[in-house]
Scaffold this motif. Structure first.
Motif, PDB file in Angstrom:
ATOM      1  N   SER A 189       0.835  -1.196   0.000  1.00 30.24           N
ATOM      2  CA  SER A 189       0.000   0.000   0.000  1.00 30.24           C
ATOM      3  C   SER A 189       0.876   1.255   0.000  1.00 30.24           C
ATOM      4  O   SER A 189       2.041   1.211   0.385  1.00 30.24           O
ATOM      5  CB  SER A 189      -0.910   0.012   1.234  1.00 30.24           C
TER       6      SER A 189
ATOM      7  N   ARG B 186       2.601   1.965   3.396  1.00 30.68           N
ATOM      8  CA  ARG B 186       3.775   1.150   3.702  1.00 30.68           C
ATOM      9  C   ARG B 186       4.962   1.529   2.819  1.00 30.68           C
ATOM     10  O   ARG B 186       6.112   1.500   3.262  1.00 30.68           O
ATOM     11  CB  ARG B 186       3.446  -0.327   3.524  1.00 30.68           C
TER      12      ARG B 186
ATOM     13  N   GLN C 137       0.992  -9.732   3.477  1.00 33.46           N
ATOM     14  CA  GLN C 137      -0.055  -8.719   3.576  1.00 33.46           C
ATOM     15  C   GLN C 137       0.442  -7.387   3.023  1.00 33.46           C
ATOM     16  O   GLN C 137       1.603  -7.014   3.186  1.00 33.46           O
ATOM     17  CB  GLN C 137      -0.496  -8.542   5.029  1.00 33.46           C
ATOM     18  N   ARG C 138      -0.477  -6.665   2.370  1.00 31.84           N
ATOM     19  CA  ARG C 138      -0.099  -5.416   1.699  1.00 31.84           C
ATOM     20  C   ARG C 138       0.045  -4.242   2.653  1.00 31.84           C
ATOM     21  O   ARG C 138       0.655  -3.237   2.314  1.00 31.84           O
ATOM     22  CB  ARG C 138      -1.140  -5.065   0.628  1.00 31.84           C
ATOM     23  N   GLY C 139      -0.537  -4.332   3.854  1.00 33.04           N
ATOM     24  CA  GLY C 139      -0.428  -3.231   4.818  1.00 33.04           C
ATOM     25  C   GLY C 139      -1.466  -2.152   4.629  1.00 33.04           C
ATOM     26  O   GLY C 139      -1.193  -0.970   4.866  1.00 33.04           O
ATOM     27  N   THR C 140      -2.651  -2.521   4.207  1.00 35.81           N
ATOM     28  CA  THR C 140      -3.725  -1.551   4.043  1.00 35.81           C
ATOM     29  C   THR C 140      -4.408  -1.279   5.379  1.00 35.81           C
ATOM     30  O   THR C 140      -4.113  -1.923   6.394  1.00 35.81           O
ATOM     31  CB  THR C 140      -4.764  -2.064   3.027  1.00 35.81           C
TER      32      THR C 140
ATOM     33  N   ARG D 295      -7.561  -1.796   6.086  1.00 37.20           N
ATOM     34  CA  ARG D 295      -8.834  -2.526   6.167  1.00 37.20           C
ATOM     35  C   ARG D 295      -9.013  -3.120   7.557  1.00 37.20           C
ATOM     36  O   ARG D 295      -8.064  -3.666   8.137  1.00 37.20           O
ATOM     37  CB  ARG D 295      -8.869  -3.631   5.115  1.00 37.20           C
TER      38      ARG D 295
ATOM     39  N   ASP E  35      -6.618  -7.326   6.294  1.00 31.28           N
ATOM     40  CA  ASP E  35      -5.703  -6.818   5.280  1.00 31.28           C
ATOM     41  C   ASP E  35      -5.721  -7.715   4.036  1.00 31.28           C
ATOM     42  O   ASP E  35      -6.078  -8.893   4.088  1.00 31.28           O
ATOM     43  CB  ASP E  35      -4.289  -6.761   5.862  1.00 31.28           C
TER      44      ASP E  35
END
Length: 296
Positions: free
Chosen positions: A185, A188, A250-253, A255, A262
Motif C-alpha cells: 500500500s 507502507r 499482507q499489503r499493509g492496508t 482494512r 488486510d
C-alpha cells in the motif's frame, strides 16, 4: 264585474283567448289575472342587486393594502438606516492600506494597524503550511472579525499565502524500491522510503506508480484474482494461506476485521510452488486452462 281581456298565454299547453271562462285550464298567471290579483313580480338577479350598506368595494380595499405595504417598507428602511448610523464607527485608514472601499457607506469592521500586522504575519508564515486546521478562521476569531472580512482584506492588500514547494525529482534508488514493493500500500511504501532517507507523500507515491505502469508492476495475485483462476472461492485461498500451503504477504492496508482484514499478496513463485507440492488440491475441471498454459 267582467275581467279585462288578456293576451294569449305563453305556456305551450295554455290556449287562452281574449275572454276566458272560469272553468278553462289556465296557467298560474292567467288564473291570477282572472281572480283579480296582481301578476307576480319577476325575480331580481343577484348581479343587479344594489350594494349592501357597510361593505367596502374591492378597489378601495386594494388601495388600502397598497398604502399599508408602502408604509411598512418605509418604516423598515428607516430602522435599518438608524441602526447603521448608531452601530457603525467612522473608519480609520490603515497606513499603507488600500482605501478603495472607504466611501460614504459606514464600515462595521475596522482593520487597525495591529490587526493588519497580524494578518500579514499569518499569511507569510502560517497560511498554506498547516494542513488540517484553518489558520484564517482561528485568526478571525481572535481578532473579532468574520473570516470573509479577513480574507477579503488580505486579497485587497495583496497578501499571498506561502506556496507549497514542489517535491524533488525521484532518485533511481527510490524507483527501484517502488518497483520491488509495488504490491504494498502507499502508506507502507512511504515508511519504506523513509527508512532509506527519502521523504515522499502518499499522493506522490500513487502518481509515480501510475506513471511507471500501475498494476503492470505487480508480479503476483490477490486472493480474489487467484480464486477466479483456480475456480474456487476466495475463502478457500485464505484457508490455504493459513494452513501454510501458499506463501503470501499482507499489503499493509487500513482494512478492518469487519472488511475481511488486510489484503493478501501472492507472488508468482508462491503459486508455482503450490501447484507443484499440492496439485491434488486443485480441481482441473474448474481450473482456467488457458491461464495455466500461459502461466507455466
Amino acid at each position: 264585474m267582467q275581467s279585462a281581456p288578456i293576451e294569449k298565454c305563453k305556456v305551450p299547453w295554455c290556449n287562452n283567448s281574449a275572454n276566458v271562462e272560469a272553468g278553462s285550464v289556465l296557467c298560474d298567471s292567467c288564473r291570477e289575472q282572472l281572480a283579480g290579483a296582481k301578476p307576480a313580480k319577476p325575480r331580481k338577479s343577484p348581479l343587479n342587486r344594489p350594494p349592501i350598506i357597510g361593505v367596502t368595494p374591492p378597489d378601495v380595499l386594494e388601495a388600502r393594502r397598497q398604502a399599508a405595504r408602502k408604509e411598512k417598507l418605509a418604516k423598515k428602511a428607516e430602522i435599518i438606516r438608524m441602526r447603521r448610523v448608531k452601530t457603525s464607527p467612522v473608519p480609520q485608514p490603515v497606513e499603507g492600506a488600500s482605501t478603495a472601499s472607504m466611501g460614504t457607506k459606514p464600515c462595521r469592521w475596522v482593520i487597525t494597524p495591529d490587526m493588519d500586522r497580524a494578518i500579514l504575519e499569518a499569511y507569510q508564515n502560517h497560511v498554506g503550511k498547516h494542513h488540517g486546521e484553518s489558520v484564517t478562521a482561528n485568526l478571525a476569531h481572535k481578532l473579532g472579525i468574520p473570516k470573509w472580512k479577513l480574507i477579503r482584506y488580505a486579497v485587497k492588500q495583496g497578501y499571498v499565502a506561502c506556496l507549497h514547494k514542489k517535491e524533488p525529482n525521484w532518485h533511481p534508488r527510490e524507483i527501484s524500491i517502488l518497483k520491488a514493493n509495488a504490491h504494498l500500500s502507499p502508506e507502507r511504501l512511504r515508511v519504506l522510503l523513509a527508512r532509506e532517507g527519502f521523504n515522499r507523500s502518499v499522493n506522490g507515491i500513487v502518481l509515480k506508480k501510475k506513471r511507471l505502469g500501475g498494476k503492470a508492476l505487480v508480479d503476483g495475485y490477490s486472493c480474489c484474482q487467484l480464486s477466479k483462476r483456480l475456480g474456487i472461492d476466495a475463502k478457500g485461498i485464505t484457508r490455504w494461506i493459513e494452513l501454510g500451503y501458499i506463501q503470501a504477504e499482507q499489503r499493509g492496508t487500513a482494512r478492518m476485521a469487519v472488511q475481511g482484514g488486510d489484503i493478501w499478496f501472492i507472488s508468482n513463485e508462491s503459486v508455482k510452488s503450490f501447484l507443484k507440492e499440492h496439485i491434488d488440491l486443485v480441481d482441473f475441471r474448474k481450473l482456467d486452462k488457458y491461464w495455466l498454459v500461459s502461466f507455466l
